[in-house]
Design a protein around this motif. Structure first.
Motif, PDB file in Angstrom:
ATOM      1  N   GLY A 148      10.560  -9.198   7.047  1.00  0.00           N
ATOM      2  CA  GLY A 148      10.828  -8.424   8.265  1.00  0.00           C
ATOM      3  C   GLY A 148      10.460  -6.948   8.144  1.00  0.00           C
ATOM      4  O   GLY A 148      10.680  -6.169   9.065  1.00  0.00           O
ATOM      5  N   GLY A 149       9.865  -6.574   6.986  1.00  0.00           N
ATOM      6  CA  GLY A 149       9.469  -5.174   6.781  1.00  0.00           C
ATOM      7  C   GLY A 149       8.330  -4.760   7.699  1.00  0.00           C
ATOM      8  O   GLY A 149       7.683  -5.602   8.338  1.00  0.00           O
ATOM      9  N   GLU A 150       8.087  -3.448   7.724  1.00  0.00           N
ATOM     10  CA  GLU A 150       7.020  -2.913   8.579  1.00  0.00           C
ATOM     11  C   GLU A 150       5.675  -3.028   7.861  1.00  0.00           C
ATOM     12  O   GLU A 150       5.571  -2.749   6.663  1.00  0.00           O
ATOM     13  N   LEU A 151       4.653  -3.430   8.618  1.00  0.00           N
ATOM     14  CA  LEU A 151       3.312  -3.525   8.026  1.00  0.00           C
ATOM     15  C   LEU A 151       2.576  -2.206   8.223  1.00  0.00           C
ATOM     16  O   LEU A 151       2.471  -1.716   9.349  1.00  0.00           O
ATOM     17  N   ILE A 152       2.079  -1.654   7.127  1.00  0.00           N
ATOM     18  CA  ILE A 152       1.409  -0.358   7.203  1.00  0.00           C
ATOM     19  C   ILE A 152      -0.011  -0.457   6.645  1.00  0.00           C
ATOM     20  O   ILE A 152      -0.348  -1.379   5.919  1.00  0.00           O
ATOM     21  N   GLN A 153      -0.814   0.534   7.040  1.00  0.00           N
ATOM     22  CA  GLN A 153      -2.175   0.600   6.515  1.00  0.00           C
ATOM     23  C   GLN A 153      -2.178   1.562   5.337  1.00  0.00           C
ATOM     24  O   GLN A 153      -1.594   2.647   5.404  1.00  0.00           O
ATOM     25  N   ARG A 154      -2.839   1.168   4.249  1.00  0.00           N
ATOM     26  CA  ARG A 154      -2.944   2.067   3.099  1.00  0.00           C
ATOM     27  C   ARG A 154      -3.749   3.305   3.456  1.00  0.00           C
ATOM     28  O   ARG A 154      -4.723   3.222   4.202  1.00  0.00           O
ATOM     29  N   ASP A 155      -3.363   4.459   2.883  1.00  0.00           N
ATOM     30  CA  ASP A 155      -4.059   5.726   3.141  1.00  0.00           C
ATOM     31  C   ASP A 155      -5.551   5.626   2.842  1.00  0.00           C
ATOM     32  O   ASP A 155      -6.365   6.269   3.492  1.00  0.00           O
ATOM     33  N   ASP A 156      -5.887   4.820   1.833  1.00  0.00           N
ATOM     34  CA  ASP A 156      -7.290   4.785   1.405  1.00  0.00           C
ATOM     35  C   ASP A 156      -8.068   3.628   2.041  1.00  0.00           C
ATOM     36  O   ASP A 156      -9.191   3.359   1.644  1.00  0.00           O
ATOM     37  N   ASP A 157      -7.477   2.963   3.042  1.00  0.00           N
ATOM     38  CA  ASP A 157      -8.199   1.882   3.729  1.00  0.00           C
ATOM     39  C   ASP A 157      -8.873   2.358   5.019  1.00  0.00           C
ATOM     40  O   ASP A 157      -9.174   1.556   5.901  1.00  0.00           O
ATOM     41  N   ASP A 158      -9.123   3.659   5.140  1.00  0.00           N
ATOM     42  CA  ASP A 158      -9.907   4.142   6.286  1.00  0.00           C
ATOM     43  C   ASP A 158     -11.399   4.009   5.945  1.00  0.00           C
ATOM     44  O   ASP A 158     -11.779   3.897   4.778  1.00  0.00           O
ATOM     45  N   ASP A 159     -12.198   4.017   7.002  1.00  0.00           N
ATOM     46  CA  ASP A 159     -13.634   3.771   6.878  1.00  0.00           C
ATOM     47  C   ASP A 159     -14.315   4.602   5.782  1.00  0.00           C
ATOM     48  O   ASP A 159     -15.024   4.078   4.926  1.00  0.00           O
ATOM     49  N   GLU A 160     -14.064   5.896   5.786  1.00  0.00           N
ATOM     50  CA  GLU A 160     -14.781   6.790   4.868  1.00  0.00           C
ATOM     51  C   GLU A 160     -14.374   6.541   3.413  1.00  0.00           C
ATOM     52  O   GLU A 160     -15.226   6.466   2.516  1.00  0.00           O
TER      53      GLU A 160
END
Ligand code: ADP
Ligand code: ADP
Ligand code: ZN
Length: 210
Positions: A148-160
């Motif tokens: 039930g935790g929140e799903l987050i995007q890793r800081d380093d998973d952006d395009d650049e």
């Protein structure tokens, strides 16, 4: 039978974390992953600064820091799934000195697919489970099925940063792949199938190697 010692190699997004979970579930071994260990200690002061500054740039954290993480994690383990290490030749030589491996498996995935996997990856804040917005979505958007935790995007998973990490792989980690290949130890696995198909191929190789 002793527990398998499996090294999973492959570029960022190849499915190393996903398949490591399968190895852990099947054999009850430890999951040793430098990425998770570093994320849990991002602001740890070392002689080389903090891991954060390297990770946010998509660059490699200095060898002494990661070598020590792996040394400590492998001490007293029987089997393991090692994921995210070694990422350059000097780490590969260090690993040679501290353990023996039953299987070195390379997950092969083309760059376009890696970009799609990494930019759509989501991680549970609570338990670390791995999702993908398209390829492996949770039942309820943004919420972990397991805890039930929140799903987050890793800081380093952006395009650049993803592009930078893929370049770092080609430059620093491809020589590690060649190193195991030259030793005749490398098993190549097509990483393009579904997670279950990839696991089937990996499972077979582990059974054959142990
Ligand atoms: P790595 O540890 O090699 O960086 P992950 O296991 O974190 O790779 O997988 C990267 C992303 O791709 C995650 O979002 C994961 O859910 C997804 N993924 C993993 N394996 C597959 C696959 N076989 N097909 C499609 N998506 C996958
Ligand atoms: P992915 O599997 O998606 O490539 P990881 O979680 O393995 O990502 O690694 C995230 C970041 O942590 C890397 O970009 C790098 O900055 C750092 N890192 C992880 N493992 C190592 C390692 N063996 N050597 C140096 N840096 C590492
Ligand atoms: Zn969770």
């Amino acid at each position: 039978m002793s527990q398998p010692k499996v090294l999973l190699l492959g570029p960022p997004g190849a499915g190393k974390g996903t398949q490591s979970s399968n190895v852990v579930d099947e054999y009850g071994v430890d999951h040793v992953t430098t990425g998770d260990a570093l994320r849990a200690n991002k602001d740890m002061e070392t002689d080389h600064g903090t891991p954060r500054e390297y990770m946010e740039a998509g660059e490699l954290v200095p060898d002494p820091v990661v070598d020590e993480i792996v040394r400590a994690a492998l001490e007293d383990t029987d089997g393991f799934a090692l994921d995210g290490y070694p990422r350059n030749l000097s780490q590969a030589e260090y690993l040679d000195d501290i353990t023996d491996l039953d299987l070195v498996a390379l997950l092969e995935v083309d760059r376009e697919e890696l970009m799609a996997r990494l930019t759509g990856r989501r991680i549970c804040d609570g338990c670390g489970s791995n999702y993908h917005v398209e390829f492996n979505p949770p039942e309820e958007s943004g919420v972990c099925d397991g805890c039930g935790g929140e799903l987050i995007q890793r800081d380093d998973d952006d395009d650049e940063t993803v592009r930078e990490r893929l370049d770092v792989f080609d430059e620093n980690t491809q020589p590690v792949v060649d190193y195991y290949d030259d030793e005749g130890e490398l098993v190549r696995i097509d990483g393009h199938g579904t997670p279950d198909e990839v696991w089937e191929a990996l499972h077979e190789e582990i059974e054959a190697a142990t």
